[in-house]
Write an enzyme that holds these catalytic residues in place. Structure first.
Site, PDB file in Angstrom:
ATOM      1  N   HIS A 197       0.838  -1.198   0.000  1.00  0.00           N
ATOM      2  CA  HIS A 197       0.000   0.000   0.000  1.00  0.00           C
ATOM      3  C   HIS A 197       0.876   1.252   0.000  1.00  0.00           C
ATOM      4  O   HIS A 197       1.127   1.827  -1.049  1.00  0.00           O
ATOM      5  CB  HIS A 197      -0.929  -0.069   1.215  1.00  0.00           C
ATOM      6  CG  HIS A 197      -1.971   0.993   1.288  1.00  0.00           C
ATOM      7  ND1 HIS A 197      -2.303   1.801   0.233  1.00  0.00           N
ATOM      8  CD2 HIS A 197      -2.771   1.393   2.313  1.00  0.00           C
ATOM      9  CE1 HIS A 197      -3.260   2.633   0.595  1.00  0.00           C
ATOM     10  NE2 HIS A 197      -3.554   2.420   1.862  1.00  0.00           N
ATOM     11  N   HIS A 227      -2.509  -0.826 -11.464  1.00  0.00           N
ATOM     12  CA  HIS A 227      -3.342  -0.378 -10.343  1.00  0.00           C
ATOM     13  C   HIS A 227      -4.613  -1.213 -10.337  1.00  0.00           C
ATOM     14  O   HIS A 227      -5.112  -1.574 -11.403  1.00  0.00           O
ATOM     15  CB  HIS A 227      -3.684   1.112 -10.511  1.00  0.00           C
ATOM     16  CG  HIS A 227      -4.202   1.753  -9.270  1.00  0.00           C
ATOM     17  ND1 HIS A 227      -5.526   1.700  -8.905  1.00  0.00           N
ATOM     18  CD2 HIS A 227      -3.564   2.450  -8.293  1.00  0.00           C
ATOM     19  CE1 HIS A 227      -5.683   2.349  -7.766  1.00  0.00           C
ATOM     20  NE2 HIS A 227      -4.509   2.808  -7.371  1.00  0.00           N
ATOM     21  N   ASP A 243       2.946   6.259  -7.672  1.00  0.00           N
ATOM     22  CA  ASP A 243       4.216   5.961  -7.009  1.00  0.00           C
ATOM     23  C   ASP A 243       5.407   5.944  -7.956  1.00  0.00           C
ATOM     24  O   ASP A 243       6.548   5.875  -7.498  1.00  0.00           O
ATOM     25  CB  ASP A 243       4.127   4.602  -6.303  1.00  0.00           C
ATOM     26  CG  ASP A 243       3.228   4.672  -5.103  1.00  0.00           C
ATOM     27  OD1 ASP A 243       3.310   5.675  -4.385  1.00  0.00           O
ATOM     28  OD2 ASP A 243       2.425   3.738  -4.887  1.00  0.00           O
TER      29      ASP A 243
END
Ligand code: ACO
Length: 436
Positions: free
Chosen positions: A275, A314, A370
């Site tokens: 996460h 994702h 990210d």
């Protein structure tokens, strides 16, 4: 058996699903509302039949009006406002207000909100002296943050009055305001530097940078470009509907725990590498790749299933994550100040190769938030251990917005069912009679 019942020619006709229990022949028609069907409706027909959905991939656990994600189109809205517009025109504190209050503040409301947050940035001396200073010298800052947030509940006994509006609002202010102070304190402790008190003449992100980096100067001079970039990253990370940590917040909140305890649970979820730790994995991956010459070989290894391309793919986005585009743009501004992170060229080449490769195209794998954020944090001097902490600071606003929302909804306690696959009933065997 399920069938779709849409009347031809009328787009306004409500949709429904018909479920038939083939054991009894009984049928039930259930309306599709807001793209879902209510489990409470079909469970009347099928008592004791559980909907098996580990990971909640097709289960909506709540109604929410805080953020909206369209994964196919690559859209993220906070209270209806596109993330791109908020990142360009707003500030993290204004976005926090928006998430919690459903509307952007007027100038007067914002002044009051900013003043209140600023007045709650200090932490009780004993939080630092008794808790933070008690950790082992090499404690991970995220572990310290999780514990410190939980410890706050013991300092504010009024936090248990969760149905008292004034008390609830006060805990919201305290949590949003104290998070950067705790985060910086955890970092300073983990590197053996003295604690820096908040400087309430500074804005939210600037104050955090001052608490992180100040040494002996009377007033820390923050770079406006870096402060702005950090504030934008805070905006991008403020909420993302029912992700793992927000779900943890809602589950613990549904038991009517105080917000500090619920927030500590959410922080703990964010600590997990699946996460909040993905940007760290990206930096480690780029470091391992090392040079442009190794990109093709690395992509080939990914395609053979030897490893994953970190920062790509994702659960919800099957398009370019809208946050990733903004982060990429901010990276250029940051590197103009800090000097280019040498890993940037490897990242750009990796993205170029992946986005033109059939493996990634057919699986709809695009850069997520990210992919570039770790490079910015690293260029700004943050150690990798601080990456999940940097995520927790702004996500606190989202967690609290969901907490306030679920209390207003009177949400029932979260209590999922299970498919039991263990032993059937059997008699107890005395220890001397058990087979070895
Ligand atoms: N690299 C290579 N292949 C991938 C990747 C990746 N990053 N992500 C998915 N795939 C492939 C899978 O191998 C699978 O291929 P297959 O159909 O041939 O078996 C297919 O794409 C579907 O993958 P799933 O694992 O089913 O996708 P899921 O939605 O469960 O996972 C996740 C999403 C965890 C984000 C995944 O894409 C991943 O591991 N990405 C890398 C880690 C990462 O960047 N995480 C950050 C997410 S953003 C955030 O949390 C803030």
């Amino acid at each position: 058996m399920a069938s779709r019942d849409l009347e031809e020619g009328s787009s306004l006709m409500p949709e429904s699903i018909t479920i038939t229990d083939n054991r009894t022949g009984e049928s039930m028609e259930i309306p599709i509302e807001d793209r879902g069907v209510a489990a409470s409706a079909w469970s009347k027909l099928l008592p004791g039949i559980w909907f098996y959905d580990p990971g909640f991939t097709v289960t909506a656990a709540c109604q929410s009006s805080i953020s909206y994600v369209d994964g196919d189109a690559g859209v993220l809205l906070y209270r209806g406002y596109p993330i791109e517009q908020l990142a360009e025109h707003s500030t993290y504190l204004e976005v926090a207000y928006l998430l919690l209050n459903a509307e952007l503040p007027t100038a007067h409301q914002f002044d009051g909100w900013r003043g209140e947050i600023t007045h709650h940035t200090f932490i009780h001396e004993n939080v630092r002296k008794r808790f933070l200073d008690g950790f082992h010298y090499d404690a991970h800052p995220m572990g310290m943050l999780v514990s410190a947030v939980a410890a706050l509940s013991t300092f504010y006994s009024d936090a248990k009055d969760i149905f008292d509006t004034d008390s609830r609002n006060k805990q919201v202010l305290r949590l949003i305001a104290k998070m950067p102070t705790l985060a910086a304190a955890a970092h300073r402790f983990s590197v053996g530097m003295p604690f820096v008190y908040p400087d309430n003449t500074l804005e939210f992100a600037a104050n955090f940078l001052s608490m992180m980096w100040k040494v002996a100067e009377p007033h820390f001079e923050v770079d406006p470009v870096l402060t702005h970039a950090l504030d934008v990253l805070f905006i991008l990370h403020a909420d993302h509907e029912q992700n793992c940590s927000t779900t943890a917040m809602r589950v613990v909140g549904s038991a009517h725990a105080d917000p500090y305890s619920a927030c500590a649970a959410a922080c703990a979820a964010l600590y997990g590498p699946r996460h909040g730790g993905a940007n760290e994995a990206v930096v480690r991956m780029l470091t391992q790749i090392g040079s442009l010459d190794n990109v093709d070989g690395f992509v080939a290894a990914v395609k053979q299933g030897q490893c994953r391309l970190q920062g790509f793919g994702h659960r919800v986005y099957k398009n370019y994550d809208p946050r990733a585009k903004i982060v990429k743009r901010e990276a250029e501004a940051v590197f103009a100040v800090t000097g280019k992170n040498p890993l940037l060229d490897v990242a750009l080449k990796l993205e170029e190769v992946a986005l033109s490769d059939e493996y990634f195209i057919s699986r709809r794998l695009y850069p997520n938030v990210d992919f570039y954020s770790g490079l910015i944090y690293q260029a700004m001097g943050f150690p990798i251990d601080m990456f999940p902490v940097l995520f927790a600071i702004p996500r606190t606003a989202g967690w609290l917005a969901h907490w306030v929302e679920l209390l207003a909804q009177g949400q029932r306690i979260a209590r999922p069912r299970q498919l039991y696959v263990g032993e059937s009933e059997r008699p107890y065997v005395p220890i001397g009679e058990r087979l070895g």
